[in-house]
Write an enzyme that holds these catalytic residues in place. Structure first.
Site, short mmCIF file in Angstrom:
data_model
loop_
_atom_site.label_atom_id
_atom_site.label_comp_id
_atom_site.label_asym_id
_atom_site.label_seq_id
_atom_site.Cartn_x
_atom_site.Cartn_y
_atom_site.Cartn_z
N ARG A 1 2.68 8.33 6.50
CA ARG A 1 3.56 7.83 5.47
C ARG A 1 4.92 7.21 5.93
NH1 ARG A 1 3.69 11.11 0.76
NH2 ARG A 1 5.14 9.77 0.00
N CYS B 1 -3.23 15.25 0.19
CA CYS B 1 -1.68 14.79 0.04
C CYS B 1 -0.89 15.54 0.37
CB CYS B 1 -1.83 13.95 -1.17
SG CYS B 1 -2.04 14.85 -2.73
N GLN C 1 1.32 7.10 -1.06
CA GLN C 1 0.52 8.16 -0.53
C GLN C 1 -0.92 7.23 -0.13
OE1 GLN C 1 0.71 11.65 0.57
NE2 GLN C 1 -0.96 10.95 1.43
N ASP D 1 -6.94 17.20 -4.32
CA ASP D 1 -5.67 17.53 -4.59
C ASP D 1 -5.33 18.81 -5.16
OD1 ASP D 1 -2.89 17.29 -4.79
OD2 ASP D 1 -2.99 15.37 -6.34
N HIS E 1 0.67 7.18 -7.40
CA HIS E 1 1.31 7.37 -6.09
C HIS E 1 0.93 6.54 -4.96
CE1 HIS E 1 3.53 9.75 -3.44
NE2 HIS E 1 2.75 11.00 -3.40
N ARG F 1 11.19 8.97 -7.58
CA ARG F 1 10.05 9.78 -7.62
C ARG F 1 10.19 10.43 -9.00
NH1 ARG F 1 6.71 12.71 -4.12
NH2 ARG F 1 6.31 15.12 -4.64
#
Length: 313
Positions: free
Chosen positions: A300, A272, A140, A232, A137, A110
């Protein structure tokens, strides 16, 4: 290995999501559903495998779901906290990669910069998984469309609206949505559009799947008739200094009750997380019965287990 798993052959790294064809994505979702329904059948799938998790950014969902998923399949993991110092500050990324490949079977990273992931993958002869970068991402977005498939049964032709910043999340939703054959509308303020190259690549794939990618200015046009409405944060990690400016620019893009009312009667709200109630979304929308943010978070775990299983077994 199950019969389902043997039919799925993907490239060893998951860096962007563009590595996967539409057919491979459909098969991947079937595997994810199988692993979610029968987790005990996979409890030794990663037995004896060690993973390293390198995080330059804080995390709740990504870290817990990867660590839990690895452990639930018999593997183990080591966490490297790089939130205080970037990965390349102490030694070159290529040297880190060449060391790690001798000790572990996979790298989950990450990071701030997509280039860091690319360099890790280029120098490590083990799978590298993008757990978030400034460009993509994918884990996700995979969980998001898997969640929508559970809800609606079919992703082809699904009307999906994203409202807000043309950021890494917008990029991955376009990338996966195009491969799923969904109709994706993205509404952003001027100057905050998604990367033109990623838009172009997504449109190319959408032609194959009979999907559609539209980049719009009006949030109302994007949300009208949509079955899923997604947003987001307006300022991602690393953009905190832009928060005041972004709040003014993005104020007309808040997903509130009035905007959400334009969506289809069966529409769901998605985010998310983490979310800022009163900024990109109103509390009335995100905390309503039509919000599926926690279903996304749960999935997830199942999707990332399927990613690990696919790339390592």
């Amino acid at each position: 290995m199950t019969a389902t798993a043997t039919t799925l052959s993907l490239k060893r790294d998951l860096l962007t999501g563009t590595e996967w064809s539409p057919a491979q994505l459909r098969e991947f979702f079937r595997l994810s559903a199988e692993m979610k329904a029968h987790p005990r059948s996979y409890k030794t799938a990663l037995a004896g495998s060690m993973f390293v998790m390198i995080f330059e950014k804080p995390s709740l969902r990504t870290r817990v779901t990867f660590e839990t998923g690895i452990a639930s399949m018999g593997g183990s993991s080591t966490f490297l906290d790089h939130t205080g110092a970037r990965l390349s500050e102490r030694e070159p990324v290529r040297d880190i990669a060449r060391n790690l490949e001798r000790w572990v079977q996979g790298i989950v990273a990450r990071v701030f910069a997509q280039e860091t992931l690319d360099e890790l993958a280029a120098n490590a002869n083990v799978p590298v998984i993008n757990a978030l970068s400034d460009r993509f991402h994918p884990c996700q977005a995979l969980a998001d469309f898997f969640t929508l498939e559970e809800r609606f049964g079919n992703l082809r032709g699904l009307k999906f609206a994203y409202v807000g910043d043309g950021n890494n999340m917008a990029h991955s939703l376009m990338t996966m949505g195009a491969r799923a054959g969904a109709h994706i509308r993205i509404a952003t303020p001027a100057g905050y559009e998604p990367d033109p190259q990623i838009v172009s690549e997504s449109k190319r794939v959408a032609k194959e799947t009979r999907g559609k990618i539209e980049i719009l200015r009006s949030p109302e046009d994007a949300v009208s008739g949509a079955q899923a409405v997604y947003t987001d944060v307006w300022a991602s990690m690393g953009q905190e200094g832009e928060s005041a400016v972004r709040e003014k620019v993005f104020a007309p893009y808040q997903v509130d009750e009035k905007l959400f009312a334009l969506a289809a009667p069966e529409a769901v709200f998605m985010h998310c997380l983490p979310a800022h109630r009163g900024l990109e979304v109103s509390a009335g929308v995100i905390d309503s019965p039509r919000s599926i943010i926690y279903e996304q978070a749960e999935n997830r775990l199942h999707v990332q287990k399927a990613v690990l299983h696919t790339l390592l077994t």
